[in-house]
Design a protein around this motif. Structure first.
Motif, PDB file in Angstrom:
ATOM      1  N   ALA A 175       0.830  -1.207   0.000  1.00  0.00           N
ATOM      2  CA  ALA A 175       0.000   0.000   0.000  1.00  0.00           C
ATOM      3  C   ALA A 175       0.863   1.255   0.000  1.00  0.00           C
ATOM      4  O   ALA A 175       0.524   2.258  -0.641  1.00  0.00           O
ATOM      5  CB  ALA A 175      -0.929  -0.001   1.212  1.00  0.00           C
ATOM      6  N   CYS A 176       1.986   1.211   0.705  1.00  0.00           N
ATOM      7  CA  CYS A 176       2.918   2.350   0.703  1.00  0.00           C
ATOM      8  C   CYS A 176       3.473   2.574  -0.700  1.00  0.00           C
ATOM      9  O   CYS A 176       3.622   3.708  -1.157  1.00  0.00           O
ATOM     10  CB  CYS A 176       4.054   2.115   1.692  1.00  0.00           C
ATOM     11  SG  CYS A 176       3.579   2.213   3.430  1.00  0.00           S
ATOM     12  N   ARG A 177       3.784   1.491  -1.395  1.00  0.00           N
ATOM     13  CA  ARG A 177       4.294   1.605  -2.760  1.00  0.00           C
ATOM     14  C   ARG A 177       3.234   2.177  -3.692  1.00  0.00           C
ATOM     15  O   ARG A 177       3.535   3.019  -4.541  1.00  0.00           O
ATOM     16  CB  ARG A 177       4.752   0.236  -3.253  1.00  0.00           C
ATOM     17  CG  ARG A 177       5.960  -0.322  -2.506  1.00  0.00           C
ATOM     18  CD  ARG A 177       6.383  -1.673  -3.081  1.00  0.00           C
ATOM     19  NE  ARG A 177       7.538  -2.218  -2.371  1.00  0.00           N
ATOM     20  CZ  ARG A 177       8.116  -3.386  -2.649  1.00  0.00           C
ATOM     21  NH1 ARG A 177       7.618  -4.132  -3.646  1.00  0.00           N
ATOM     22  NH2 ARG A 177       9.157  -3.811  -1.973  1.00  0.00           N
ATOM     23  N   VAL A 178       2.003   1.711  -3.534  1.00  0.00           N
ATOM     24  CA  VAL A 178       0.912   2.248  -4.341  1.00  0.00           C
ATOM     25  C   VAL A 178       0.729   3.728  -4.061  1.00  0.00           C
ATOM     26  O   VAL A 178       0.540   4.546  -4.975  1.00  0.00           O
ATOM     27  CB  VAL A 178      -0.399   1.481  -4.061  1.00  0.00           C
ATOM     28  CG1 VAL A 178      -1.598   2.184  -4.711  1.00  0.00           C
ATOM     29  CG2 VAL A 178      -0.286   0.043  -4.571  1.00  0.00           C
ATOM     30  N   ASP A 179       0.811   4.105  -2.798  1.00  0.00           N
ATOM     31  CA  ASP A 179       0.617   5.497  -2.403  1.00  0.00           C
ATOM     32  C   ASP A 179       1.709   6.394  -2.976  1.00  0.00           C
ATOM     33  O   ASP A 179       1.462   7.570  -3.279  1.00  0.00           O
ATOM     34  CB  ASP A 179       0.594   5.604  -0.873  1.00  0.00           C
ATOM     35  CG  ASP A 179       0.072   6.946  -0.405  1.00  0.00           C
ATOM     36  OD1 ASP A 179      -1.054   7.311  -0.786  1.00  0.00           O
ATOM     37  OD2 ASP A 179       0.802   7.633   0.339  1.00  0.00           O
ATOM     38  N   ASP A 180       2.921   5.851  -3.130  1.00  0.00           N
ATOM     39  CA  ASP A 180       4.045   6.635  -3.637  1.00  0.00           C
ATOM     40  C   ASP A 180       4.147   6.619  -5.161  1.00  0.00           C
ATOM     41  O   ASP A 180       5.010   7.300  -5.731  1.00  0.00           O
ATOM     42  CB  ASP A 180       5.365   6.109  -3.055  1.00  0.00           C
ATOM     43  CG  ASP A 180       5.483   6.353  -1.557  1.00  0.00           C
ATOM     44  OD1 ASP A 180       4.814   7.282  -1.067  1.00  0.00           O
ATOM     45  OD2 ASP A 180       6.228   5.615  -0.888  1.00  0.00           O
ATOM     46  N   ALA A 182       2.919   7.512  -8.714  1.00  0.00           N
ATOM     47  CA  ALA A 182       2.050   8.379  -9.513  1.00  0.00           C
ATOM     48  C   ALA A 182       1.340   7.574 -10.599  1.00  0.00           C
ATOM     49  O   ALA A 182       0.176   7.838 -10.927  1.00  0.00           O
ATOM     50  CB  ALA A 182       2.872   9.506 -10.139  1.00  0.00           C
ATOM     51  N   MET A 183       2.025   6.559 -11.140  1.00  0.00           N
ATOM     52  CA  MET A 183       1.418   5.751 -12.184  1.00  0.00           C
ATOM     53  C   MET A 183       0.250   4.926 -11.646  1.00  0.00           C
ATOM     54  O   MET A 183      -0.760   4.743 -12.331  1.00  0.00           O
ATOM     55  CB  MET A 183       2.463   4.831 -12.811  1.00  0.00           C
ATOM     56  CG  MET A 183       1.981   4.095 -14.050  1.00  0.00           C
ATOM     57  SD  MET A 183       1.458   5.217 -15.384  1.00  0.00           S
ATOM     58  CE  MET A 183       3.059   5.887 -15.878  1.00  0.00           C
ATOM     59  N   ALA A 184       0.377   4.433 -10.402  1.00  0.00           N
ATOM     60  CA  ALA A 184      -0.722   3.676  -9.800  1.00  0.00           C
ATOM     61  C   ALA A 184      -1.948   4.568  -9.611  1.00  0.00           C
ATOM     62  O   ALA A 184      -3.086   4.147  -9.850  1.00  0.00           O
ATOM     63  CB  ALA A 184      -0.280   3.074  -8.471  1.00  0.00           C
ATOM     64  N   HIS A 185      -1.715   5.806  -9.168  1.00  0.00           N
ATOM     65  CA  HIS A 185      -2.835   6.741  -9.019  1.00  0.00           C
ATOM     66  C   HIS A 185      -3.469   7.041 -10.374  1.00  0.00           C
ATOM     67  O   HIS A 185      -4.694   7.127 -10.493  1.00  0.00           O
ATOM     68  CB  HIS A 185      -2.344   8.040  -8.372  1.00  0.00           C
ATOM     69  CG  HIS A 185      -1.983   7.904  -6.929  1.00  0.00           C
ATOM     70  ND1 HIS A 185      -2.913   7.645  -5.952  1.00  0.00           N
ATOM     71  CD2 HIS A 185      -0.782   7.982  -6.295  1.00  0.00           C
ATOM     72  CE1 HIS A 185      -2.309   7.575  -4.762  1.00  0.00           C
ATOM     73  NE2 HIS A 185      -1.024   7.770  -4.961  1.00  0.00           N
ATOM     74  N   PHE A 186      -2.625   7.195 -11.392  1.00  0.00           N
ATOM     75  CA  PHE A 186      -3.135   7.486 -12.731  1.00  0.00           C
ATOM     76  C   PHE A 186      -3.964   6.320 -13.263  1.00  0.00           C
ATOM     77  O   PHE A 186      -5.026   6.513 -13.859  1.00  0.00           O
ATOM     78  CB  PHE A 186      -1.961   7.784 -13.670  1.00  0.00           C
ATOM     79  CG  PHE A 186      -2.378   8.117 -15.070  1.00  0.00           C
ATOM     80  CD1 PHE A 186      -2.964   9.340 -15.369  1.00  0.00           C
ATOM     81  CD2 PHE A 186      -2.185   7.209 -16.099  1.00  0.00           C
ATOM     82  CE1 PHE A 186      -3.355   9.655 -16.671  1.00  0.00           C
ATOM     83  CE2 PHE A 186      -2.572   7.504 -17.396  1.00  0.00           C
ATOM     84  CZ  PHE A 186      -3.160   8.734 -17.683  1.00  0.00           C
TER      85      PHE A 186
END
Length: 255
Positions: A175-180, A182-186
């Motif tokens: 989850a920390c990696r996802v939060d960091d 930008a591509m996951a958010h996109f």
């Protein structure tokens, strides 16, 4: 046409699946009634059990017809772990009806027929993702068990065989990696549902507000690394409201 298709589908289920009634599935029917009473939702729901269901469970609410379709093996697996997992699942989907998250379904069908969905998706998808978080919260409040609720999300992510082997610390690290990222958010911007990892962490942090004692038990069971990852998520991510004690935005406002 949508009304006719919905009626036809309901009639097909009546012939090819088993409808949940006090006679056919008394235990499942009792749980459904229990959740409806808890949520003060008393409109009729046609609940069916079938052998194979895409996504394990589907719910459709359109033009006054509400259909909940559940995969039989999925119900058996959840019931084997006690009442809480099934209550989370039922609370999630009946909560969808209670919160009226499907009230735009007819409009979406019309806009899709007119080929206009590309213009409304930038506004609809954030709403749908926010609704998913709200449904998880309602499911948790119905289950009254954080561990059981998280196990259901784990099963939906990796399947029943591996769900019990998932390390909470590993999920929090991811989850920390996802939060960091930008591509996951996109990538999430183009989805109607949030990332499952985000749903897991959101439910943990919601429990910090809804049931602080249960949240503290969850945190106490984490490894040192797990507690470090959780602190990072609570203080440096959109989940920070639960840790800081600051007022949190309503779940339906998240995207």
């Amino acid at each position: 046409m949508a009304w006719f298709v919905m009626r036809l589908w309901n009639a097909r289920l009546l012939g090819h699946a088993v409808k949940v009634t006090p006679e056919s599935f008394p235990e499942l029917h009792a749980e459904i009634i229990r959740i409806q009473q808890k949520l003060d939702y008393h409109r009729p729901i046609n609940v069916y059990v079938a052998d194979q269901v895409e996504g394990k469970v589907t719910i459709t609410s359109l033009l006054g017809t509400r259909v909940l379709l559940i995969e039989g093996g999925w119900v058996v697996d959840l019931q084997a772990e006690g009442p809480a997992p099934l209550r989370f699942l039922l609370g999630n989907f009946i909560g969808f009806l209670k919160a009226r998250h499907g009230h735009l379904a007819t409009l979406v069908i019309i806009l899709d027929h007119l080929k206009w969905t590309a213009y409304i998706d930038p506004w609809m998808l954030p709403y749908q993702r926010s609704a998913e978080y709200t449904r998880d919260h309602i499911g948790y409040l119905c289950a009254e068990d954080l561990d059981a609720s998280l196990r259901v999300l784990s099963r939906l992510t990796v399947g029943k065989e591996l769900a019990g082997s998932i390390s909470p610390a590993g999920v929090l690290e991811q989850a920390c990696r996802v939060d960091d990222s930008a591509m996951a958010h996109f990538a999430e911007l183009f989805q109607a549902s949030p990332h499952m990892i985000n749903r897991y962490v959101d439910l943990v942090t919601y429990a910090a507000e809804a049931n602080p004692a249960e949240f503290e038990r969850y945190r106490a069971d984490l490894t040192d690394n797990g507690q470090r990852f959780l602190r990072k998520l609570l203080t440096e991510s959109p989940y920070r409201h639960a840790a800081s004690g600051a007022p949190r935005q309503p779940a339906a406002g998240r995207s």
